[in-house]
Design a protein around this motif. Sequence first.
Motif, mmCIF file in Angstrom:
data_model
loop_
_atom_site.group_PDB
_atom_site.id
_atom_site.type_symbol
_atom_site.label_atom_id
_atom_site.label_comp_id
_atom_site.label_asym_id
_atom_site.label_seq_id
_atom_site.Cartn_x
_atom_site.Cartn_y
_atom_site.Cartn_z
ATOM 1 N N LEU A 1 32.708 31.295 29.741
ATOM 2 C CA LEU A 1 32.115 30.124 30.394
ATOM 3 C C LEU A 1 32.338 30.142 31.911
ATOM 4 O O LEU A 1 31.505 29.653 32.672
ATOM 5 N N LEU A 2 33.458 30.712 32.343
ATOM 6 C CA LEU A 2 33.811 30.722 33.762
ATOM 7 C C LEU A 2 33.429 32.019 34.468
ATOM 8 O O LEU A 2 33.718 32.184 35.657
ATOM 9 N N ASN A 3 32.779 32.930 33.774
ATOM 10 C CA ASN A 3 32.490 34.253 34.311
ATOM 11 C C ASN A 3 31.828 34.211 35.691
ATOM 12 O O ASN A 3 32.283 34.884 36.614
ATOM 13 N N ALA A 4 30.782 33.440 35.837
ATOM 14 C CA ALA A 4 30.069 33.388 37.123
ATOM 15 C C ALA A 4 30.986 32.850 38.222
ATOM 16 O O ALA A 4 30.970 33.358 39.357
ATOM 17 N N ASN A 5 31.813 31.857 37.899
ATOM 18 C CA ASN A 5 32.720 31.287 38.887
ATOM 19 C C ASN A 5 33.818 32.279 39.282
ATOM 20 O O ASN A 5 34.212 32.355 40.450
ATOM 21 N N ILE A 6 34.297 33.025 38.309
ATOM 22 C CA ILE A 6 35.317 34.039 38.581
ATOM 23 C C ILE A 6 34.744 35.124 39.493
ATOM 24 O O ILE A 6 35.383 35.544 40.465
ATOM 25 N N LEU A 7 33.516 35.549 39.204
ATOM 26 C CA LEU A 7 32.871 36.563 40.051
ATOM 27 C C LEU A 7 32.668 36.052 41.476
ATOM 28 O O LEU A 7 32.833 36.805 42.435
ATOM 29 N N LYS A 8 32.336 34.773 41.626
ATOM 30 C CA LYS A 8 32.190 34.190 42.966
ATOM 31 C C LYS A 8 33.514 34.213 43.711
ATOM 32 O O LYS A 8 33.554 34.464 44.917
ATOM 33 N N ALA A 9 34.618 33.955 43.002
ATOM 34 C CA ALA A 9 35.941 34.003 43.631
ATOM 35 C C ALA A 9 36.239 35.418 44.128
ATOM 36 O O ALA A 9 36.785 35.604 45.222
ATOM 37 N N PHE A 10 35.858 36.429 43.347
ATOM 38 C CA PHE A 10 36.043 37.817 43.779
ATOM 39 C C PHE A 10 35.212 38.101 45.026
ATOM 40 O O PHE A 10 35.677 38.762 45.952
ATOM 41 N N GLU A 11 33.976 37.591 45.056
ATOM 42 C CA GLU A 11 33.114 37.782 46.226
ATOM 43 C C GLU A 11 33.700 37.111 47.464
ATOM 44 O O GLU A 11 33.451 37.550 48.585
ATOM 45 N N LYS A 12 34.478 36.058 47.264
ATOM 46 C CA LYS A 12 35.120 35.358 48.381
ATOM 47 C C LYS A 12 36.391 36.057 48.846
ATOM 48 O O LYS A 12 37.038 35.611 49.780
ATOM 49 N N GLY A 13 36.763 37.147 48.176
ATOM 50 C CA GLY A 13 37.905 37.941 48.606
ATOM 51 C C GLY A 13 39.177 37.746 47.805
ATOM 52 O O GLY A 13 40.204 38.316 48.139
ATOM 53 N N TYR A 14 39.130 36.958 46.753
ATOM 54 C CA TYR A 14 40.318 36.761 45.926
ATOM 55 C C TYR A 14 40.490 37.948 44.993
ATOM 56 O O TYR A 14 39.513 38.531 44.524
ATOM 57 N N THR A 15 41.745 38.308 44.725
ATOM 58 C CA THR A 15 42.028 39.396 43.803
ATOM 59 C C THR A 15 42.113 38.849 42.379
ATOM 60 O O THR A 15 42.199 37.641 42.176
ATOM 61 N N VAL A 16 42.112 39.759 41.414
ATOM 62 C CA VAL A 16 42.243 39.359 40.011
ATOM 63 C C VAL A 16 43.548 38.586 39.817
ATOM 64 O O VAL A 16 43.576 37.545 39.157
ATOM 65 N N LYS A 17 44.617 39.089 40.408
ATOM 66 C CA LYS A 17 45.930 38.450 40.280
ATOM 67 C C LYS A 17 45.911 37.035 40.867
ATOM 68 O O LYS A 17 46.454 36.098 40.280
ATOM 69 N N GLU A 18 45.270 36.866 42.023
ATOM 70 C CA GLU A 18 45.198 35.548 42.658
ATOM 71 C C GLU A 18 44.367 34.573 41.819
ATOM 72 O O GLU A 18 44.761 33.421 41.631
ATOM 73 N N VAL A 19 43.245 35.045 41.302
ATOM 74 C CA VAL A 19 42.390 34.183 40.472
ATOM 75 C C VAL A 19 43.143 33.772 39.212
ATOM 76 O O VAL A 19 43.119 32.599 38.819
ATOM 77 N N ALA A 20 43.849 34.707 38.608
ATOM 78 C CA ALA A 20 44.627 34.395 37.410
ATOM 79 C C ALA A 20 45.695 33.354 37.712
ATOM 80 O O ALA A 20 45.898 32.411 36.936
ATOM 81 N N ALA A 21 46.371 33.493 38.858
ATOM 82 C CA ALA A 21 47.416 32.530 39.238
ATOM 83 C C ALA A 21 46.822 31.156 39.513
ATOM 84 O O ALA A 21 47.370 30.130 39.094
ATOM 85 N N ILE A 22 45.689 31.125 40.193
ATOM 86 C CA ILE A 22 45.017 29.854 40.491
ATOM 87 C C ILE A 22 44.623 29.160 39.197
ATOM 88 O O ILE A 22 44.834 27.955 39.030
ATOM 89 N N MET A 23 44.062 29.928 38.280
ATOM 90 C CA MET A 23 43.636 29.348 37.004
ATOM 91 C C MET A 23 44.833 28.874 36.189
ATOM 92 O O MET A 23 44.775 27.832 35.543
#
Length: 74
Positions: A37-59
């Motif tokens: 469900l969050l796939n598109a939002n996660i990809l946008k976060a990557f495009e904004k320069g966030y790493t996988v680790k950062e996105v995981a921590a934020i979530m």
Amino acid sequence: MGKFKRIPVKDINAMRKILDDLPDRNLGKTREEAAELLNANILKAFEKGYTVKEVAAIMAEGKGASREGGSAKT
């Protein structure tokens, strides 16, 4: 044998509305369903320069809470 009682159509429609208006009892999703469900939002976060680790921590810390600001890692 007794005669069966007939139910008026207006009562059937009222029951239909009650059943249609019941709240969803399926209150959660699995991790896999949430990621889908969050796939598109996660990809946008990557495009904004966030790493996988950062996105995981934020979530993990957010759990649905809104985040204000924040800076992307460049």
